[in-house]
Design a protein around this motif. Structure first.
Motif, short mmCIF file in Angstrom:
data_model
loop_
_atom_site.label_atom_id
_atom_site.label_comp_id
_atom_site.label_asym_id
_atom_site.label_seq_id
_atom_site.Cartn_x
_atom_site.Cartn_y
_atom_site.Cartn_z
N LEU B 42 75.08 6.74 -33.11
CA LEU B 42 75.29 6.05 -34.39
C LEU B 42 76.52 5.15 -34.31
O LEU B 42 76.54 4.04 -34.85
CB LEU B 42 75.44 7.06 -35.53
CG LEU B 42 74.14 7.77 -35.92
CD1 LEU B 42 74.43 8.96 -36.84
CD2 LEU B 42 73.16 6.81 -36.61
N GLY B 43 77.55 5.62 -33.58
CA GLY B 43 78.75 4.81 -33.38
C GLY B 43 78.45 3.53 -32.61
O GLY B 43 78.93 2.45 -32.96
N ASP B 44 77.64 3.68 -31.55
CA ASP B 44 77.25 2.49 -30.77
C ASP B 44 76.46 1.51 -31.63
O ASP B 44 76.68 0.30 -31.57
CB ASP B 44 76.37 2.89 -29.56
CG ASP B 44 77.16 3.65 -28.50
OD1 ASP B 44 78.41 3.68 -28.59
OD2 ASP B 44 76.52 4.22 -27.59
N PHE B 45 75.56 2.06 -32.42
CA PHE B 45 74.74 1.20 -33.29
C PHE B 45 75.62 0.46 -34.29
O PHE B 45 75.46 -0.74 -34.53
CB PHE B 45 73.70 2.05 -34.03
CG PHE B 45 72.76 1.25 -34.87
CD1 PHE B 45 71.64 0.65 -34.30
CD2 PHE B 45 73.00 1.05 -36.22
CE1 PHE B 45 70.77 -0.12 -35.08
CE2 PHE B 45 72.13 0.29 -37.00
CZ PHE B 45 71.01 -0.29 -36.43
N ASP B 46 76.58 1.18 -34.83
CA ASP B 46 77.51 0.59 -35.79
C ASP B 46 78.31 -0.56 -35.15
O ASP B 46 78.46 -1.63 -35.73
CB ASP B 46 78.47 1.68 -36.29
CG ASP B 46 79.41 1.16 -37.37
OD1 ASP B 46 78.90 0.75 -38.42
OD2 ASP B 46 80.64 1.16 -37.14
N ARG B 47 78.77 -0.33 -33.94
CA ARG B 47 79.61 -1.33 -33.25
C ARG B 47 78.79 -2.54 -32.77
O ARG B 47 79.17 -3.68 -32.98
CB ARG B 47 80.27 -0.66 -32.04
CG ARG B 47 81.23 -1.58 -31.26
CD ARG B 47 81.60 -0.97 -29.93
NE ARG B 47 80.40 -0.83 -29.10
CZ ARG B 47 80.14 0.23 -28.31
NH1 ARG B 47 80.99 1.24 -28.22
NH2 ARG B 47 79.01 0.26 -27.60
N ASP B 48 77.66 -2.27 -32.11
CA ASP B 48 76.89 -3.35 -31.46
C ASP B 48 75.82 -3.97 -32.35
O ASP B 48 75.42 -5.10 -32.15
CB ASP B 48 76.20 -2.82 -30.20
CG ASP B 48 77.19 -2.31 -29.17
OD1 ASP B 48 78.32 -2.84 -29.10
OD2 ASP B 48 76.83 -1.37 -28.42
N GLY B 49 75.31 -3.16 -33.29
CA GLY B 49 74.19 -3.63 -34.11
C GLY B 49 72.85 -3.31 -33.49
O GLY B 49 71.81 -3.71 -34.01
N PHE B 50 72.88 -2.61 -32.36
CA PHE B 50 71.62 -2.21 -31.73
C PHE B 50 71.83 -0.93 -30.96
O PHE B 50 72.97 -0.53 -30.68
CB PHE B 50 71.08 -3.30 -30.81
CG PHE B 50 72.02 -3.68 -29.70
CD1 PHE B 50 72.16 -2.89 -28.57
CD2 PHE B 50 72.78 -4.83 -29.80
CE1 PHE B 50 73.04 -3.23 -27.56
CE2 PHE B 50 73.67 -5.18 -28.78
CZ PHE B 50 73.80 -4.39 -27.66
N LEU B 51 70.73 -0.30 -30.60
CA LEU B 51 70.77 0.91 -29.79
C LEU B 51 69.50 1.00 -28.96
O LEU B 51 68.40 1.14 -29.50
CB LEU B 51 70.86 2.15 -30.69
CG LEU B 51 70.98 3.48 -29.94
CD1 LEU B 51 72.38 3.64 -29.36
CD2 LEU B 51 70.66 4.64 -30.86
N PRO B 52 69.63 0.89 -27.62
CA PRO B 52 68.45 1.06 -26.78
C PRO B 52 68.16 2.56 -26.62
O PRO B 52 69.08 3.37 -26.53
CB PRO B 52 68.87 0.47 -25.43
CG PRO B 52 70.25 -0.10 -25.61
CD PRO B 52 70.83 0.55 -26.83
#
Lengths: 297, 297
Positions: B42-52
């Motif tokens: 969720l942190g990655d998604f928040d930072r980048d706007g995407f999540l593979p």
């Protein structure tokens, strides 16, 4: 009476697509010939049909050649020259041919031992420039080049008899994985794909913007890609890819803001000088397919 | 008398291009809310706007969904349906919208907990399907999609008030680095790019094939790419990319023989149901921007 005949080892532009196994070596130099390429690099080139070089030229050279590229593209006289090809949509310059004759700066690059010595080593002889150009693939939608073997065209339309030519593409901007970089099918240089269809008289004008005659079929491309895969080249400015004249290659479009600029030189062996076209009614202009076979010194 | 007014947090399609900082969270779920996504994801998604996600669905599911995609594309009734969009050049099917209503198989995928639970977790509420579609990017020259933020369109033309929608693109064929995969500018979801230019009445028909109104300027794209870079997504069949509704994204063309097929689902929070379009004279059809806000169960 004696009649000189040239045997066509690589038939193309007939009624059907024909696959012919390569009849020529890939590396022509005798084993152990000294030069900048290591034996393992020559082995890779022989196997894959290409060889990436990380920093063929340094940052100062890149800056100098890139500035010269920008100068040429901005010069109204160059733009008006028939040797400049413009992008169909945007009318931006896409390529300038014969840059080693137009520009003393690029003439130096051709003679640079880092460049010409590698070509001599691969082709096993003195070499001359069959073609040179700068390519500018501007961002925001420049179109790509569809799949083709350069040799197919150079044989059919320029009369190169044998597969004894090598190209080097030197990056002057970064080649990302997103801005329409060069794609090659590794190993595809071992098979000559003779294309179906006759060559129209002014084919070169159209084909410099978009490939048409000499275009491989979907069936053939599917088979080649299935057998060989597709490799995309990325690299910093100054990096280069050497590739054999018969690699199946192409490139996608470029919608990124990153322009992709490179300088492209085709060396041909002086022992493989162009004869009459093998499958076209007329020769292409000399700025595209040279008739001056003076070796690079 | 009370008048309900909707404040427009994200102005667009005016006389000039306007950058507005994002006014909304990216992850709406309260910290610690349980679900399939780990806090770091969720942190990655928040930072980048995407999540593979590497293997969102397994090989058997891929085979099933891919077969269903092929069945739909071959069905003359589907082809004739207004929800099918064909490739401008080849007339091949490019997208079929509302697949979760057309096909019981894809309806299952939408309800699959691996899918909908991730959407609920990101959006912090029950969700409904704002749009679903299958995309087929055939080889040998399918064109790409120019840069855009989906939210810009969904806000302007469909009336989504807030940035509280998330998309998932699930690969049904391999996404190579060569066949026109999804490109996203990481972090671009933090800035809303309000575009210049009014929306024509039947904009959606044209824009599904090629973007026009709502198109960012070269200047804005150069700045965004300079700040954020561009990431290209590759992955095996069954892999997925979750991405925020306001990511700046696009894709290049596909000249390889490898078709790129995926299924694409947009979940919107039930607390963010569509109102009237913020910057268009008429709503788009419901198969493109849903008006049925029934939560997925």
């Amino acid at each position: 009476m004696t009649t000189a005949t040239t045997t066509d080892l690589y038939p193309t532009r007939g009624t059907a697509e024909v696959l012919t196994p390569r009849q020529d070596p890939v590396v022509w130099g005798a084993p152990g010939t000294t030069g900048p390429l290591r034996p393992s690099e020559l082995g890779d080139f022989d196997r894959d049909g290409f060889l990436p070089v990380d920093a063929l030229i340094g940052p100062e050279d890149v800056a100098r050649y890139h500035a010269e590229l920008e100068r040429l593209c901005a010069d109204p006289a160059v733009r008006a020259d028939e040797r400049s090809i413009v992008e169909a949509k945007s009318r931006d310059i896409r390529s300038v041919f014969e840059v080693h004759k137009i520009s003393p700066v690029f003439a130096e690059l051709v003679r640079d031992p880092r460049v010409v010595d590698r070509a001599r080593q691969i082709l096993g002889s003195d070499v001359y420039v069959h073609q040179s150009r700068i390519n500018v693939k501007p961002g925001f939608g420049a179109s790509g080049f569809y799949w083709h073997s350069d040799f197919e065209t150079w044989h059919a339309e320029d009369g190169l008899p044998r597969m004894r030519a090598v190209s080097v593409s030197i990056a002057l901007t970064e080649n990302h994985d997103t801005n329409g970089g060069l794609m090659i099918m590794p190993g595809s240089h071992r098979t000559f794909l003779g294309c179906a269809g006759a060559t129209p008289e002014d084919n070169y004008k159209k084909s410099l913007q978009m490939q048409d005659a000499g275009t491989p079929s979907h069936t053939a491309l599917t088979e080649l890609a299935g057998r060989h895969g597709i490799r995309l080249f990325t690299g910093q400015p100054g990096s280069a890819v050497w590739f054999d004249c018969n690699c199946m290659h192409g490139s996608g479009d470029n919608i990124t803001p990153y322009p992709r600029s490179n300088v492209f030189i085709v060396f041909n062996s002086v022992e493989n000088a162009a004869v009459e076209p093998f499958a076209a009614p007329v020769r292409r202009p000399e700025f595209i397919g040279a008739r001056d076979f003076t070796p690079v010194r």
